[in-house]
Design an enzyme around this catalytic site. Structure first.
Site, PDB file in Angstrom:
ATOM      1  CE  LYS A 138      -4.666   0.903   0.407  1.00  0.00           C
ATOM      2  NZ  LYS A 138      -5.585  -0.165  -0.058  1.00  0.00           N
ATOM      3  N   GLY A 191     -26.042   1.741   2.007  1.00  0.00           N
ATOM      4  CA  GLY A 191     -25.092   2.326   1.128  1.00  0.00           C
ATOM      5  C   GLY A 191     -25.233   1.779  -0.029  1.00  0.00           C
ATOM      6  CB  VAL A 192     -27.819   2.174  -3.145  1.00  0.00           C
ATOM      7  CG1 VAL A 192     -28.412   0.640  -2.207  1.00  0.00           C
ATOM      8  CG2 VAL A 192     -28.762   3.234  -2.460  1.00  0.00           C
ATOM      9  CG  ASN A 235     -19.437   3.127  -7.553  1.00  0.00           C
ATOM     10  OD1 ASN A 235     -20.215   3.663  -8.444  1.00  0.00           O
ATOM     11  ND2 ASN A 235     -18.533   3.768  -7.087  1.00  0.00           N
ATOM     12  CB  VAL A 236     -20.021  -2.243  -3.859  1.00  0.00           C
ATOM     13  CG1 VAL A 236     -20.275  -3.486  -3.153  1.00  0.00           C
ATOM     14  CG2 VAL A 236     -18.803  -1.923  -4.167  1.00  0.00           C
ATOM     15  CE1 TYR A 241     -28.876   0.923  -9.758  1.00  0.00           C
ATOM     16  CE2 TYR A 241     -27.489  -0.250 -10.867  1.00  0.00           C
ATOM     17  CZ  TYR A 241     -28.234   0.224 -10.940  1.00  0.00           C
ATOM     18  OH  TYR A 241     -29.250   0.140 -12.061  1.00  0.00           O
TER      19      TYR A 241
END
Ligand code: NAD
Length: 359
Positions: free
Chosen positions: A80, A179-180, A182-183, A185
């Site tokens: 990272k 949480g809708v 990117n993932v 949704y």
């Protein structure tokens, strides 16, 4: 604690400090472990309060990448990088300068997007090094990883359903997604297409509206989310949401979502979940589709291969849950063990092939 003490406590191989005053670059590249392959992990741009915090973040996140790649069965190690500063310091020169440091590592570290870095930033880095992933489709990259991440999460949800109800079928099951974006949704889409009932919570009214219009289902208020009557809580927004305040409220038998770092405290909250008899799919196992997608890009595999590899998350999640049950440990402890076992196996296998000194 000195940097070397911190490195040996967490098992790091190498830490590189990168400075270029002319372009405002102060970066740290942490290479945790390259047993399985080159250390891959995103580049985070963050305004850390001090250098010690930046180092700790780089060390912690790179170690997490080692485990994520190992459990997913990828030939990748963990790394990272962090750049200290806020997004106002962004420039082509900054990222190219960082790219030259990446290039100097000659493939030991491969970078990609992370918090506050974008496809454009990766494209600037790619002018100085080939060891960068996550470029846009027009640069030969595979583009947005979220459909693959969500597919892996969906498979993890199915695995948990099979453990709890004896069938992985989502039809008629209720999944509450926090949480809708990117993932979330795409997870909603996959689940809706297979007959699941959906509940949503998000801070964006616009995103909630889009989901309800496309998939039906209803909205729950954030405060009511944890206590929602449903089969699966799927956190797909932010970290730290599983903690001593929220866990006692949970009524769903399964927690399986794509957000990173869901447990506020890995040990304390992992144990609290296990003691409550809930099934928790460790976040780094279930959301490995994003890394699988980057790996496919690295190897030149098509998107379809990334999707089929992400399907294997079904088996991995089941294995981890069953191991945790058999050994009376948390699912996170079980997945850490799976990762360590794989690294040991590969290291042993390589030792067997070392040329003998006597021959
Ligand atoms: P995103 O920003 O597209 O979506 C996050 C959504 O969560 C947004 O709709 C936002 O409005 C909502 N949100 C933010 N705070 C909230 C809160 N307090 N309560 C409810 N909703 C809230 O991000 P994403 O790419 O979908 O990623 C979601 C999570 O999955 C993150 O934790 C990310 O690190 C993790 N993840 C993503 C990928 C990927 O491929 N995108 C891969 C691995 C892990």
């Amino acid at each position: 604690m000195t940097t070397f003490t911190e490195m040996s406590a967490m098992g790091h191989e190498q830490v590189v400090f990168c400075r270029n005053d002319e372009v405002g670059l102060r970066a740290i590249i942490a290479i945790h472990d390259t047993t399985l392959g080159p250390a891959l992990g995103g580049l985070r741009l963050y305004d850390y309060a001090n250098e010690a915090n930046a180092l700790t973040d780089a060390l912690r996140l790179s170690r997490g990448m080692t485990y994520k790649a190992a459990v997913a069965g990828l030939d990748l190690g963990g790394g990272k990088a962090v750049i200290m500063g806020d997004p106002s310091i962004k420039s082509e020169a900054l990222f190219r300068s960082f790219g030259r440091y990446v290039e100097s590592l000659n493939g030991r570290y491969i970078t990609a997007e992370d918090m506050n870095t974008t496809v454009e930033d990766m494209n600037a880095i790619s002018r100085e090094t080939e060891w960068v992933m996550g470029g846009g489709v027009y640069q030969g990259g595979l583009g947005d990883p979220s459909p693959v991440t969500a597919w892996g999460v969906f498979q993890g949800v199915r695995a948990c359903l099979e453990v709890v109800y004896g069938s992985p079928d989502v039809a008629g099951r209720t999944i509450a997604i926090q949480g809708v974006g990117n993932v979330g949704y795409h997870l909603a889409r996959y689940a809706h297409e297979r007959g699941a009932k959906l509940l949503f919570t998000d801070i964006s009214e616009r995103k909630l509206k889009r989901c309800v219009e496309e998939f039906g289902g209803s909205v729950v208020e954030d405060d009511d989310y944890y206590g929602t009557e449903c089969d699966v809580l799927a956190p797909c927004a932010i970290g730290g949401i599983l903690n001593k305040r929220t866990i006692p409220k949970i009524r769903a038998p399964i927690i399986a979502g794509g957000a990173n770092n869901q447990l506020d405290s890995e040990d304390r909250d992992g144990e609290m979940i296990a003691e409550a008899g809930l099934v928790y799919a460790p976040d780094y196992v279930i959301n490995a589709g994003g890394l699988i997608h980057v790996y496919a890009e690295l190897k030149g595999f098509p998107e379809e291969k990334a999707m089929s590899d992400a399907s294997l998350i079904f088996d991995t999640v089941k294995r981890v849950i069953n191991k945790a049950k058999a050994q009376g440990i948390t699912t996170t402890e079980a997945s850490n063990q799976v990762a360590e076992e794989r690294m040991e196996q590969v290291a042993r296998l390589r030792r067997l092939h070392l040329p003998s000194m006597s021959s």
